[in-house]
Design a protein around this motif. Structure first.
Motif, short mmCIF file in Angstrom:
data_model
loop_
_atom_site.label_atom_id
_atom_site.label_comp_id
_atom_site.label_asym_id
_atom_site.label_seq_id
_atom_site.Cartn_x
_atom_site.Cartn_y
_atom_site.Cartn_z
N GLY A 14 21.43 -13.79 -8.45
CA GLY A 14 20.16 -13.98 -7.75
C GLY A 14 20.14 -13.16 -6.49
O GLY A 14 19.50 -12.12 -6.40
N THR A 15 20.89 -13.61 -5.49
CA THR A 15 20.96 -12.88 -4.22
C THR A 15 22.25 -12.08 -4.11
O THR A 15 22.76 -11.86 -3.01
N TYR A 16 22.79 -11.70 -5.24
CA TYR A 16 23.91 -10.74 -5.36
C TYR A 16 25.29 -11.34 -5.08
O TYR A 16 26.27 -10.59 -5.04
N ASN A 17 25.40 -12.66 -4.94
CA ASN A 17 26.72 -13.25 -4.78
C ASN A 17 27.58 -13.07 -6.03
O ASN A 17 28.76 -12.72 -5.94
N THR A 18 26.98 -13.32 -7.20
CA THR A 18 27.74 -13.16 -8.44
C THR A 18 28.06 -11.69 -8.70
O THR A 18 29.12 -11.38 -9.26
N GLU A 38 24.69 -6.73 -16.05
CA GLU A 38 23.92 -7.66 -15.25
C GLU A 38 22.61 -8.00 -15.94
O GLU A 38 21.82 -7.11 -16.27
N VAL A 39 22.38 -9.27 -16.17
CA VAL A 39 21.20 -9.73 -16.90
C VAL A 39 20.03 -9.94 -15.95
O VAL A 39 20.18 -10.48 -14.86
N MET A 122 33.41 -20.10 -4.13
CA MET A 122 32.57 -20.47 -2.99
C MET A 122 31.83 -19.23 -2.51
O MET A 122 32.43 -18.18 -2.31
N MET A 123 30.53 -19.35 -2.33
CA MET A 123 29.73 -18.27 -1.76
C MET A 123 28.67 -18.89 -0.86
O MET A 123 28.26 -20.03 -1.07
N PRO A 124 28.20 -18.14 0.15
CA PRO A 124 27.27 -18.73 1.13
C PRO A 124 25.89 -19.01 0.55
O PRO A 124 25.43 -18.32 -0.36
N CYS A 223 8.82 -17.39 -11.80
CA CYS A 223 9.88 -17.49 -10.79
C CYS A 223 10.99 -18.42 -11.26
O CYS A 223 10.73 -19.48 -11.83
N VAL A 224 12.25 -18.03 -11.00
CA VAL A 224 13.40 -18.90 -11.26
C VAL A 224 14.02 -19.37 -9.95
O VAL A 224 15.11 -19.92 -9.93
N MET A 225 13.32 -19.15 -8.85
CA MET A 225 13.76 -19.57 -7.51
C MET A 225 15.15 -19.03 -7.16
O MET A 225 16.01 -19.76 -6.66
N CYS A 226 15.36 -17.75 -7.42
CA CYS A 226 16.64 -17.12 -7.07
C CYS A 226 16.72 -16.83 -5.58
O CYS A 226 17.80 -16.60 -5.05
#
Length: 302
Positions: A14-18, A38-39, A122-124, A223-226
């Motif tokens: 979503g916000t690039y943590n993964t 990346e999907v 763990m990610m922020p 929207c998937v609320m990423c």
């Protein structure tokens, strides 16, 4: 010459943590031929044939796999002779998150595939509240250790998977209601007068939910609320409906040197971050068991 094993890292971010975790895993693997995919909402169906190991990565959304990702996985054919592992991430490590992967397990079982390993990074947060920089730095250090543990256990065929508790699966199923949350909430998305019309949100939306019309930013209902649009908007111009009071704007800096001069999480940590104490202790204990070290991380050599 010995043929190297082939590895696929299949993930949604979503916000690039993964994406960050995926790239760190890739950078540490020099003993295999590794690919990643990346999907997003435009992804074509890919073939997974020929991969010895397949890693499946995702951010946890309300104790679940994001629906955009699980819907994509349901369209794939998974080879039964591959070995599977899951790497997921969230801003908290409560046990309620344990069964978030259950829907992936079910998909793989239909193809006679078993997950042998699972890791919770763990990610922020990208919503609720912003993590302080020194804590972000510290959890990235711990994630480096967990990546080393993952690499050792997965490629030494040391399984760590365990059954999910019934109550955790039940809670995960209840919170699948959040799958319609993005559809409902997107009726209330707005862009204010601070918008510079850079249309970064339009370009980067993984579901193509945001579009430009007559020079204005508009929203559909996919929207998937990423939170990618609101977090990365350079003008902080996007209102995310009912969740706007929890909005986090501005990316985290993951490029800093991963050295901390003090401990943020300690045995005396209370409140929200108390869950990290157990996670830190597990990572350090397992790291010490495998590598004889607890306070430094290093790249594994195979």
């Amino acid at each position: 010459m010995v043929n190297k094993v082939k590895v696929m890292l299949l993930y949604y971010t979503g916000t690039y943590n993964t994406r960050y975790i995926t790239n760190r895993i890739k950078e540490k693997i020099d003993f295999a031929l590794i690919e990643s995919f990346e999907v997003d909402g435009k992804s074509q169906i890919i073939s997974l044939d020929g991969f010895d190991y397949i890693g499946i990565g995702y951010p946890i959304y309300a104790f679940n796999v994001p629906n955009i990702f699980i819907n994509y996985l349901k369209k794939l054919t998974f080879p039964s002779d591959s070995k599977y592992f899951i790497y997921k991430n969230s801003g908290e490590t409560y046990s309620l998150n344990d069964a978030s992967s259950n829907s992936i397990i079910k998909v793989l079982k239909k193809h006679n595939c078993l997950v042998q390993n699972e890791y919770h990074f763990m990610m922020p947060y990208n919503i609720h509240f912003r993590f302080p920089n020194d804590l972000v730095n510290e959890i990235l250090l711990m994630d480096e250790k967990l990546i080393d543990i993952l690499l050792y256990e997965v490629f030494k065929n040391i399984s760590n998977i365990s059954k999910y508790k019934l109550k955790h699966k039940f809670i995960s199923d209840i919170f699948k209601i959040q799958y319609i949350g993005g559809f409902v909430n997107s009726f209330f998305y707005r862009v204010n007068e601070k918008c510079s019309k850079c249309f970064l949100c339009v370009k980067n939306c993984p579901t193509e939910n945001i579009f430009e019309e007559s020079g204005k930013v508009k929203f559909k209902h996919k929207c998937v609320m990423c939170m990618r649009c609101s977090m990365y908007c350079p003008c902080n111009a996007i209102s995310i409906g009912f969740l706007n009071g929890w909005k986090v704007n501005g990316k985290y800096d993951f490029s800093k040197s991963m050295v901390n001069d003090h401990k943020v999480i300690t045995e005396n940590t209370k409140g929200f971050f108390k869950c990290y104490v157990k996670t830190y202790n597990y990572i350090n204990k397992r790291y010490l068991e495998l590598f004889g070290k607890s306070d430094i991380w290093f790249v594994l050599g195979f």
